[in-house]
Design an enzyme around this catalytic site. Sequence first.
Site, PDB file in Angstrom:
ATOM      1  N   ASP A 156      -4.718  15.620  -4.107  1.00  0.00           N
ATOM      2  CA  ASP A 156      -5.407  15.258  -6.106  1.00  0.00           C
ATOM      3  C   ASP A 156      -5.390  14.190  -6.699  1.00  0.00           C
ATOM      4  O   ASP A 156      -6.417  13.398  -7.765  1.00  0.00           O
ATOM      5  CB  ASP A 156      -3.894  15.489  -7.414  1.00  0.00           C
ATOM      6  CG  ASP A 156      -3.207  16.964  -6.850  1.00  0.00           C
ATOM      7  OD1 ASP A 156      -3.721  18.046  -6.501  1.00  0.00           O
ATOM      8  OD2 ASP A 156      -1.985  17.459  -7.406  1.00  0.00           O
ATOM      9  N   ARG A 191     -26.874  34.128 -11.393  1.00  0.00           N
ATOM     10  CA  ARG A 191     -24.995  34.916 -11.495  1.00  0.00           C
ATOM     11  C   ARG A 191     -24.643  33.315 -12.397  1.00  0.00           C
ATOM     12  O   ARG A 191     -24.678  32.413 -12.335  1.00  0.00           O
ATOM     13  CB  ARG A 191     -24.026  35.015 -10.855  1.00  0.00           C
ATOM     14  CG  ARG A 191     -24.622  36.855 -10.541  1.00  0.00           C
ATOM     15  CD  ARG A 191     -23.258  37.619  -9.259  1.00  0.00           C
ATOM     16  NE  ARG A 191     -23.466  38.570  -9.467  1.00  0.00           N
ATOM     17  CZ  ARG A 191     -23.020  39.477  -8.551  1.00  0.00           C
ATOM     18  NH1 ARG A 191     -23.334  38.114  -6.929  1.00  0.00           N
ATOM     19  NH2 ARG A 191     -23.201  40.500  -8.247  1.00  0.00           N
TER      20      ARG A 191
HETATM   21  P1  ATP Z   1       1.289  16.665  -4.182  1.00  0.00           P
HETATM   22  O1  ATP Z   1       0.561  16.075  -4.811  1.00  0.00           O
HETATM   23  O2  ATP Z   1       1.137  17.197  -3.414  1.00  0.00           O
HETATM   24  O3  ATP Z   1       2.235  17.425  -4.848  1.00  0.00           O
HETATM   25  P2  ATP Z   1       3.943  15.595  -4.435  1.00  0.00           P
HETATM   26  O4  ATP Z   1       4.658  14.309  -3.287  1.00  0.00           O
HETATM   27  O5  ATP Z   1       4.072  14.797  -5.652  1.00  0.00           O
HETATM   28  O6  ATP Z   1       2.307  15.755  -3.657  1.00  0.00           O
HETATM   29  P3  ATP Z   1       6.128  16.611  -4.999  1.00  0.00           P
HETATM   30  O7  ATP Z   1       7.023  18.535  -5.431  1.00  0.00           O
HETATM   31  O8  ATP Z   1       5.602  16.094  -6.239  1.00  0.00           O
HETATM   32  O9  ATP Z   1       5.158  16.320  -4.119  1.00  0.00           O
HETATM   33  O10 ATP Z   1       8.151  15.760  -3.949  1.00  0.00           O
HETATM   34  C1  ATP Z   1       7.974  15.937  -2.825  1.00  0.00           C
HETATM   35  C2  ATP Z   1       9.284  15.980  -2.825  1.00  0.00           C
HETATM   36  O11 ATP Z   1       9.289  14.713  -3.682  1.00  0.00           O
HETATM   37  C3  ATP Z   1      10.125  16.969  -3.730  1.00  0.00           C
HETATM   38  O12 ATP Z   1      10.424  18.306  -3.278  1.00  0.00           O
HETATM   39  C4  ATP Z   1      11.707  15.927  -3.350  1.00  0.00           C
HETATM   40  O13 ATP Z   1      12.670  16.098  -2.644  1.00  0.00           O
HETATM   41  C5  ATP Z   1      11.648  14.470  -3.854  1.00  0.00           C
HETATM   42  N1  ATP Z   1      11.116  14.260  -5.072  1.00  0.00           N
HETATM   43  C6  ATP Z   1       9.666  14.771  -5.936  1.00  0.00           C
HETATM   44  N2  ATP Z   1      10.555  13.764  -7.196  1.00  0.00           N
HETATM   45  C7  ATP Z   1      12.054  13.089  -7.232  1.00  0.00           C
HETATM   46  C8  ATP Z   1      12.355  12.852  -8.466  1.00  0.00           C
HETATM   47  N3  ATP Z   1      12.558  12.747  -9.408  1.00  0.00           N
HETATM   48  N4  ATP Z   1      13.815  12.602  -7.475  1.00  0.00           N
HETATM   49  C9  ATP Z   1      14.020  12.368  -6.075  1.00  0.00           C
HETATM   50  N5  ATP Z   1      13.389  12.676  -5.798  1.00  0.00           N
HETATM   51  C10 ATP Z   1      12.471  13.673  -5.660  1.00  0.00           C
END
Ligand code: ATP
Length: 791
Positions: A156, A191
């Site tokens: 993203d 289109r």
């Molecule tokens: P993407 O950008 O692809 O969505 P991401 O790292 O933002 O990746 P998330 O699913 O938001 O993906 O977070 C991955 C993992 O990080 C979650 O499943 C959780 O285990 C942990 N995590 C996310 N936010 C928190 C939070 N606020 N507190 C604790 N753990 C968190």
Amino acid sequence: MATHKKKIAIMTSGGDSPGMNAVVRAVVRMSIYRDCEPFCVYEGYEGLVRGGDYIKAASWTDVRGFLSEGGTLIGTARCMAFFERPGRLTAAKNLVLNGIDALIICGGDGSLTGADKFRAEWPSLLDELVSTQQLKPEQIAPFKHLNLVGLVGSIDNDLSGTDATIGAYSALSRICEMVDYIEATATSHSRAFVIEVMGRHCGWLALMAGVATGADFLFIPEKPRQDNWREEMCEIVKKHRNWGKRKTIVIVAEGARDRFGNKITCGMIKDLLADKNGLALDTRITTLGHVQRGGTAVAYDRMLATLQGVEAVKAVLEATPDTETCFIAVTENKITRKPLMEAVRETKEVAKLIDEQKFDKAMSLRDTEFSDQYQSYMMTTAMGLDIDITLPQEKVSVIPIVEMSTEDILLTPAQRMKVGFINVGAPAGGMNAAVRAGVAYCRARGHQPVAIHNGFAGFARHHGDEPLGAVRPFNWLEVDNWASKGGSEIGTNRELPEESGMEHIANLIKKYEFDALFLIGGFEAFHAVSQLRKARDRFPSLCIPMALLPATISNNVPGTEYSLGSDTCLNELVAYCDKIKQSASATRRRVFVIETQGGRSGYVAVLAGLGVGATAVYTPEEGVSLEMLAADVRHLNEVFRKDKGQSRAGRLILVNEKASKVYSAKLIADIIREEAHDRFEARDSIPGHVQQGGVPSAMDRCRAVRLAIKCIQQLEQFGPKPYETPEKIANDPMSASIIGIKGANVVFSPSKDIEENETDWKNRRPTDAHWIGMKEVVDILGGRPPYPHPE
Ligand code: ATP
């Protein structure tokens, strides 16, 4: 007393992104190189919470072949348990029990938010583990401080503080590829397509895809359109159709909203475009979905992931209990460490501001490239100005169709300029996108963009005022299709102005009354600017501003660390090497020696080597010696002696075409084969002009737009008829300038300064090779002697 080796664990978390494997490889191998013990945590936070077999030591060979694999080979998961303190408590216990000294986490904003929370709670988690008698005080004693470093792996590109996240350019490439395919069918059937791309809170993918493909309209969460977006979109699409466009592409980020926070869906857009009483376009919706994540990483992501992985290991080794927890960022071309907490806070702030409909504030928290590109997009595509330009009479008629800021951008007739566009040197990916953007920007401002076909050679041999001569106005409908085209549509040529006849060129510039010259090209273009600048004494008509946008696959133009086309070339080379490597792996015992282009600059060879994990790279800067070859042959013999056939990764050596006058790729392969004594095979392979690439890469296309607009803006500062005050122009060093990405900045440098202080004229390259440190990284991670090599 034996000191224990530091244990460094790497984990990938959140949504997978291309490049995560390169991170794992870099962290594991750099840790070994720095005499540490690397560990992998499998399945993200889930593995950290579960412990046991989910946390395992990793060896040098465990990560072999990782660079060319998509996704993450150590797994990732969304872990509910880690959101709660008990989950994090167990995770802390597992880290202590495994004796992990430092944790490197590669993930998106969620993962890094979790990491930030974990870090903040760490002391209290350890206290609780002791007070609940799960661990003894002496067990936690060595781990009082959580040494944690973040790497941003996410398609993203949504983390504040970094220009690019690992995987974002790969996802963007995939999107552009898909949109290019869709465009062909859209044009065939006349289109409209509404294409949904990923991005709940961040419109980076949608915006960049819009810029790179020249989409007609786009919707991003950070910058909702005007309240009357329905009328606005229909009017712009209608205008484009009236120009004769047979296709309509609208790109929508999945989190697109209107100014009141209401979701804008693809269905709503389709209904509008297809409305029988309106545009009545045959409209289809395509939701790209998970293909955006898929596939192998592009060269840029492999480079970013590798260099950032190496930097992360350095950061954990340098950290003291007082060091603020950092993540590894990239600003333009510079890799830096930044405070993690601040980035997480700012990222959350953007999401909150979008929810609160404070869009301008949200936009201001995105990086400068984001707002630059938004402006570029608006200027080149969405503004919808129709300017009729005819030559040689300087007649300009303007029919604005959208009221918004048209007045702000359109100059008065007295301020408008006639700008000559010329491509010089070999073709490079992004040249056409740059011309398209420059022309579109000129149209929006009311300038006259004029094409000079086939470089200075074409200019010199022009056919007077004939409509099909070498100097003619652009046909906008034609130019509008150039966003994704490779090669050079206006033609390019290596000939320098002195060769064409400087007097003749000066007379032509006078004849056409050019107010400015926009050059796009490689070292020849740089040389041409130098010649034109130096000839100003003799020919006052050359006293017009000139701006050079470097474009060459060799990336050897002084004054910049990046030239258009070099990214396209690297993608081609990396894809080529992946295939060759696969073939080498299948036959198991084969080394390929691949000859790369790049003139007398080893940039392409080294960066491709970084992207594919080359065993050795030979550059013109370093040269090739018999000792070097002997050492590498010994190394290969050793590698194959130890390898009992279990390794599935082939070996590659990259040699720049001018690395040595004697040792060609073929000769090097022959020497290796001879010295292998049948233990293994060696072949040479030359990709040749394939390296120029077909369709330019997403990065080259986006940067072409941004940098081309900046060049015209630079020329604009001099105003029309500069030749009436020749001395003023001649005395202004910026009147002949080069745009470049230098470290963390995009800058214009005076050509004279660069010619005199930063150019190795003999070798046609910059005096300082900014990338030279990357060669060491290739050697370290490829295990090349004299480094410790545990193969
Ligand atoms: P993407 O950008 O692809 O969505 P991401 O790292 O933002 O990746 P998330 O699913 O938001 O993906 O977070 C991955 C993992 O990080 C979650 O499943 C959780 O285990 C942990 N995590 C996310 N936010 C928190 C939070 N606020 N507190 C604790 N753990 C968190």
